[in-house]
Write an enzyme that holds these catalytic residues in place. Structure first.
Site, short mmCIF file in Angstrom:
data_model
loop_
_atom_site.label_atom_id
_atom_site.label_comp_id
_atom_site.label_asym_id
_atom_site.label_seq_id
_atom_site.Cartn_x
_atom_site.Cartn_y
_atom_site.Cartn_z
N GLY A 46 27.08 -2.00 2.21
CA GLY A 46 27.94 -3.29 1.84
C GLY A 46 29.39 -3.01 2.08
O GLY A 46 30.11 -3.92 2.25
N GLY A 54 28.03 0.32 -1.32
CA GLY A 54 27.63 1.52 -0.82
C GLY A 54 27.94 1.82 0.53
O GLY A 54 28.78 0.88 1.16
N ASN A 55 27.10 2.42 1.25
CA ASN A 55 27.64 2.63 2.79
C ASN A 55 27.47 1.30 3.62
O ASN A 55 28.37 0.77 4.27
CB ASN A 55 26.52 3.56 3.31
CG ASN A 55 26.65 3.91 4.96
OD1 ASN A 55 27.89 3.52 5.39
ND2 ASN A 55 25.71 4.17 5.30
N LYS A 73 8.95 6.13 5.19
CA LYS A 73 9.98 6.35 4.23
C LYS A 73 9.57 7.36 3.28
O LYS A 73 8.52 7.70 2.97
CB LYS A 73 9.84 4.91 3.53
CG LYS A 73 11.26 4.61 3.13
CD LYS A 73 12.37 4.16 4.07
CE LYS A 73 13.70 3.58 3.33
NZ LYS A 73 13.88 2.67 4.33
N GLY A 107 26.46 -5.32 -3.41
CA GLY A 107 26.19 -3.58 -3.03
C GLY A 107 27.65 -3.54 -2.38
O GLY A 107 28.00 -4.16 -1.18
N1 GLU Z 1 17.38 3.61 6.10
C1 GLU Z 1 17.47 3.06 7.05
C2 GLU Z 1 16.72 1.68 7.16
O1 GLU Z 1 16.18 1.37 6.16
C3 GLU Z 1 17.61 3.71 8.50
C4 GLU Z 1 16.28 4.43 8.82
C5 GLU Z 1 16.61 5.22 10.08
O2 GLU Z 1 17.52 5.31 10.83
O3 GLU Z 1 15.69 6.03 10.39
O4 GLU Z 1 16.39 1.06 7.99
#
Ligand code: GLU
Length: 415
Positions: free
Chosen positions: A222, A219-220, A105, A217
């Site tokens: 929610g 956003g995308n 992350k 939420g």
């Molecule tokens: N940010 C998203 C998650 O937390 C997608 C991560 C990704 O596609 O690598 O699962």
């Protein structure tokens, strides 16, 4: 209120499931540590000509199962501990869904709502310049997360390609379809979460048709969740909220109208056909299904006693603190854990990587079919293990995911 630390919660969950797996102490210790983390500062010229430095991170938590994968978030509250916790969750998520990927992350401490489009672009390019050496299609692949989107992924892909001297679609996922993005990637997290809810409702005796739903939420994830819940699964979405506040209508909200209201006013607040509520009130509504789809730690010991939902589906990562989770389990409220329920995003990211490797684009039907199959399989594995050993769904999901990671570590000769 004591600050709730996501990474500490995750470590507690590892201990709880490690008990069932009888992991050796040194293996358990290894699983509680990120393998690599990078801290960088990104100096950037603002529109006013002044240089401002932004703090940024990338945590590659565990790469036993393959190249590390996970989103990058732009948020003022980003901390290294939160990123560590989220990177650990990505490790379990990829392992639970059987993807040949590890977990990572990233984050930049910034408020994207206060940055111009030009500043956002320069910041995104600066992130790639700083971390070029440690990312790549077979090393570590970022994707969208909170307050990042396909446009940002396009800039990142372009910057990486310029430095590499060749177009490298596979370095990030969640790109626009015109630049190697996959059909359905935008809707994947929410759509996938609903497939899991649909199955769980059958097992826990909730009638999905007409079920009342509250979503924190907008956003995308929610907003897609609200739309899909209403249009594809026949639920009554009675409440939604964003960072500014929420809106409630027990007869059901008109989500399409609410979306245009949000586009016009940048919030769901003051929507004409509903009454205003706070984020806290939304979490405490007596609905059939509560979907936290924003940030981590929104249900803690502070408010867990007021939660009245019949089922909670975690579309956000880490929305329930581990002690609040214990309380909800004791009360018998089924919780569909984050890395089971919101795995649709990274599953379609993985499909995007596969498409990029072959310079080919699948059609939407194929993506949807494969997405659904993977999520239902994962739910089935988790539910059966939970039933067999009287575990919570979260304990069962941890047990399967951690076991998969440990097996890869053992086969590589690391442990
Ligand atoms: N940010 C998203 C998650 O937390 C997608 C991560 C990704 O596609 O690598 O699962």
């Amino acid at each position: 209120m004591p600050e709730v630390n996501l990474f500490e919660s995750i470590k507690r969950y590892i201990c709880k499931c490690a008990f069932g797996l009888s992991l050796a102490t040194n293996v358990e210790a290894l699983l509680k540590m990120p393998m690599r983390e990078y801290h960088v500062s990104l100096p950037m010229k603002m529109d006013n000509g002044k240089i401002q430095a932004f703090q940024a991170f990338r945590v590659q938590y565990n790469d036993a199962r393959g190249p590390t994968k996970g989103g990058i978030r732009y948020h003022p509250d980003v901390t290294i501990d939160a990123i560590r916790g989220l990177a650990a969750l990505m490790t379990w998520k990829c392992a639970l869904h059987g993807l040949p990927l590890g977990g990572a992350k990233g984050g930049i401490v910034c408020n994207p709502k206060e940055l111009s489009a030009g500043e956002l672009e320069r910041l995104s390019r600066a992130y790639i310049q700083a971390l070029f050496q440690i990312i790549g299609p077979d090393k570590d692949i970022p994707a969208p997360d909170v307050y990042t989107n396909p446009q940002i992924m396009a800039w990142m892909m372009d910057e990486y390609s310029k430095i590499a001297g060749k177009t490298t679609f596979g370095v990030v996922t969640g790109k626009p379809p015109a630049l190697g993005g996959s059909p359905l990637r935008q809707d994947a997290t929410a759509r996938g979460g609903w497939y899991v809810i649909e199955k769980a409702c059958q097992d826990f005796g909730i009638n999905l048709k007409g079920a009342t739903v509250a979503i924190q939420g907008f956003g995308n994830v929610g907003s897609e969740a609200a739309l899909a819940g209403q249009q594809l699964f026949g639920c009554t979405v009675v409440a939604v909220s964003d960072s500014k506040g929420g809106i409630l209508n027990w007869n059901g909200l008109d989500i399409l109208r609410l979306l245009s209201h949000k586009r016009e006013t940048s919030s769901v607040e003051n929507f004409s056909s509903g009454r205003s509520i706070t984020n806290q009130e939304l979490l405490e509504l007596g609905v059939d299904i509560l979907i936290p789809a924003a940030l981590e730690n929104v249900i803690t010991m502070e408010n867990v006693g007021s939660i009245k939902a019949r089922m909670i589906a975690e579309f956000a990562n880490g929305p329930i603190s581990s002690d609040a989770d214990d309380t909800l389990q004791q009360r018998g409220i089924p919780i569909l854990p984050d890395f089971l329920c919101n795995g649709g995003g990274v599953i379609v990211s993985y499909f995007e990587m596969v498409q990029n490797m072959n310079l080919y684009q699948w059609d939407e039907e194929k993506v949807e079919e494969h997405l659904k199959k993977k999520l239902i399989q994962a739910y089935h594995n988790v539910y059966s293990l939970a039933q067999k050993n009287t575990l919570s769904l979260r304990q069962a999901a941890y047990t399967i995911a951690v076991q998969n990671v440990v097996e890869a570590m053992r086969l590589r000769g690391w442990i």
